[in-house]
Write a protein that holds these residues in place. Structure first.
Motif, mmCIF file in Angstrom:
data_model
loop_
_atom_site.group_PDB
_atom_site.id
_atom_site.type_symbol
_atom_site.label_atom_id
_atom_site.label_comp_id
_atom_site.label_asym_id
_atom_site.label_seq_id
_atom_site.Cartn_x
_atom_site.Cartn_y
_atom_site.Cartn_z
ATOM 1 N N SER A 72 -10.531 26.958 -15.083
ATOM 2 C CA SER A 72 -11.713 25.882 -14.456
ATOM 3 C C SER A 72 -12.050 25.939 -13.771
ATOM 4 O O SER A 72 -14.248 26.228 -13.689
ATOM 5 N N ALA A 73 -12.788 27.266 -12.836
ATOM 6 C CA ALA A 73 -13.452 28.249 -12.983
ATOM 7 C C ALA A 73 -14.238 29.155 -13.338
ATOM 8 O O ALA A 73 -15.579 29.109 -12.862
ATOM 9 N N SER A 77 -19.060 24.434 -13.009
ATOM 10 C CA SER A 77 -20.330 25.411 -12.478
ATOM 11 C C SER A 77 -19.849 25.424 -10.987
ATOM 12 O O SER A 77 -19.523 24.262 -10.612
ATOM 13 N N PRO A 78 -20.013 26.389 -10.220
ATOM 14 C CA PRO A 78 -19.783 26.347 -9.135
ATOM 15 C C PRO A 78 -20.170 26.225 -7.477
ATOM 16 O O PRO A 78 -21.560 26.237 -7.914
ATOM 17 N N ARG A 95 -18.764 32.636 -2.051
ATOM 18 C CA ARG A 95 -17.858 32.763 -3.139
ATOM 19 C C ARG A 95 -17.191 33.573 -2.303
ATOM 20 O O ARG A 95 -16.978 34.482 -1.182
ATOM 21 N N TRP A 117 -15.609 28.971 -0.205
ATOM 22 C CA TRP A 117 -15.408 27.836 -1.802
ATOM 23 C C TRP A 117 -14.333 29.282 -2.170
ATOM 24 O O TRP A 117 -14.914 30.276 -2.109
ATOM 25 N N THR A 119 -12.552 30.564 -4.425
ATOM 26 C CA THR A 119 -12.746 31.468 -6.424
ATOM 27 C C THR A 119 -11.214 31.097 -7.117
ATOM 28 O O THR A 119 -11.150 30.437 -8.326
ATOM 29 N N SER A 122 -9.517 25.461 -7.348
ATOM 30 C CA SER A 122 -10.132 24.650 -8.463
ATOM 31 C C SER A 122 -11.643 24.177 -8.127
ATOM 32 O O SER A 122 -12.096 25.196 -6.861
ATOM 33 N N VAL A 123 -12.430 23.684 -9.383
ATOM 34 C CA VAL A 123 -13.831 24.026 -8.713
ATOM 35 C C VAL A 123 -13.895 23.024 -8.359
ATOM 36 O O VAL A 123 -13.601 21.758 -9.015
ATOM 37 N N GLN A 126 -13.026 19.115 -10.892
ATOM 38 C CA GLN A 126 -12.825 19.596 -11.230
ATOM 39 C C GLN A 126 -10.898 19.576 -11.273
ATOM 40 O O GLN A 126 -11.060 19.173 -9.924
ATOM 41 N N ALA A 130 -9.777 21.971 -4.911
ATOM 42 C CA ALA A 130 -10.136 23.017 -4.537
ATOM 43 C C ALA A 130 -10.628 22.899 -3.299
ATOM 44 O O ALA A 130 -10.244 21.864 -2.605
ATOM 45 N N ASP A 161 -23.315 21.682 -7.084
ATOM 46 C CA ASP A 161 -23.327 22.602 -7.727
ATOM 47 C C ASP A 161 -24.523 23.892 -7.928
ATOM 48 O O ASP A 161 -25.781 23.294 -8.434
#
Length: 222
Positions: A72-73, A77-78, A95, A117, A119, A122-123, A126, A130, A161
């Motif tokens: 999903s990453a 969108s991160p 990141r 976050w 990476t 999960s984003v 999503q 995460a 995001d």
């Protein structure tokens, strides 16, 4: 299998203490004191003398294989910003990947007010868990997740995001987990829920000056 990092201390002590731990599908080191932890997960937990979260047990996904995580990453969108209005937290999001030893990176000590976050998970927004990692304190002083233990059930967490879309999550619970009994399945387990985990260090210190617990906050997309 990636391993989780050490945490920088919560007080102005040497750098190798408590870093905000990371709860996601492929880390190792941290544990949970919950009696609900499965024996399978317990058996997969590595010794956590200086590390944070444990390796995922059977039925959980790794960073390299998680369909609800790393894949999903690539398409979503991160995250670039996170805010928790009830705690007055507003932070850019950096990141985090893996170190050469397969441990999860954490924000450097001089970026104690910045959330990271992972990476490989999960984003945010999503399907799947995460993971956002933040320091409690560093040698530079109070850090971004210093007051995370005050968060209340139902509190709003907003993640923006890189397209400017803001995604809101509602806190469903929190727990303090011993690094020797981390709730692997609850934190890393494969799920279709659009889940968010926030992790930092917590608790008293061991003889080496490392916090013995981690604080985990669970949230779900609204």
């Amino acid at each position: 299998m990636p391993r989780t990092p050490q945490f920088l201390r919560r007080t102005a002590l040497p750098v190798h203490a408590c870093l905000a731990l990371t709860a996601l599908i492929a880390l190792t080191g941290c544990s949970d004191a919950s009696p609900a932890k499965s024996s399978a997960a317990a058996g997969s937990t590595e010794s956590a003398a200086t590390t944070g979260t444990p390796a995922p047990g059977p039925g959980t996904a790794s960073a390299s294989t998680s369909t609800s995580g790393s894949s999903s990453a690539k398409s979503a969108s991160p995250p670039v910003h996170v805010s928790i209005p009830s705690l007055g937290i507003n932070s850019a999001v950096m990141r985090l990947g893996l170190n050469p030893d397969r441990s999860v990176e954490v924000p450097p000590a001089d970026k104690g007010m910045t959330v990271g976050w992972y990476t490989g998970g999960s984003v945010p927004g999503q399907p799947g868990p995460a993971v956002l990692i933040g320091h409690n304190d560093t040698r530079y002083g109070r850090a971004v997740f210093h007051d995370l233990k005050k968060i209340a059930k139902g509190a709003d967490i907003a993640v923006r995001d890189d397209r400017g879309t803001e995604i809101h999550f509602e806190v469903t619970g929190r727990e303090t987990a011993s690094k020797k009994a981390f709730p692997t399945s609850r934190v890393y387990g494969r799920t279709e829920a659009r889940a968010l985990r926030l992790i930092t260090c917590d608790g008293s210190f061991d003889a080496a000056g490392h916090p013995v617990d981690n604080l985990i906050v669970y949230a779900t997309r609204k």
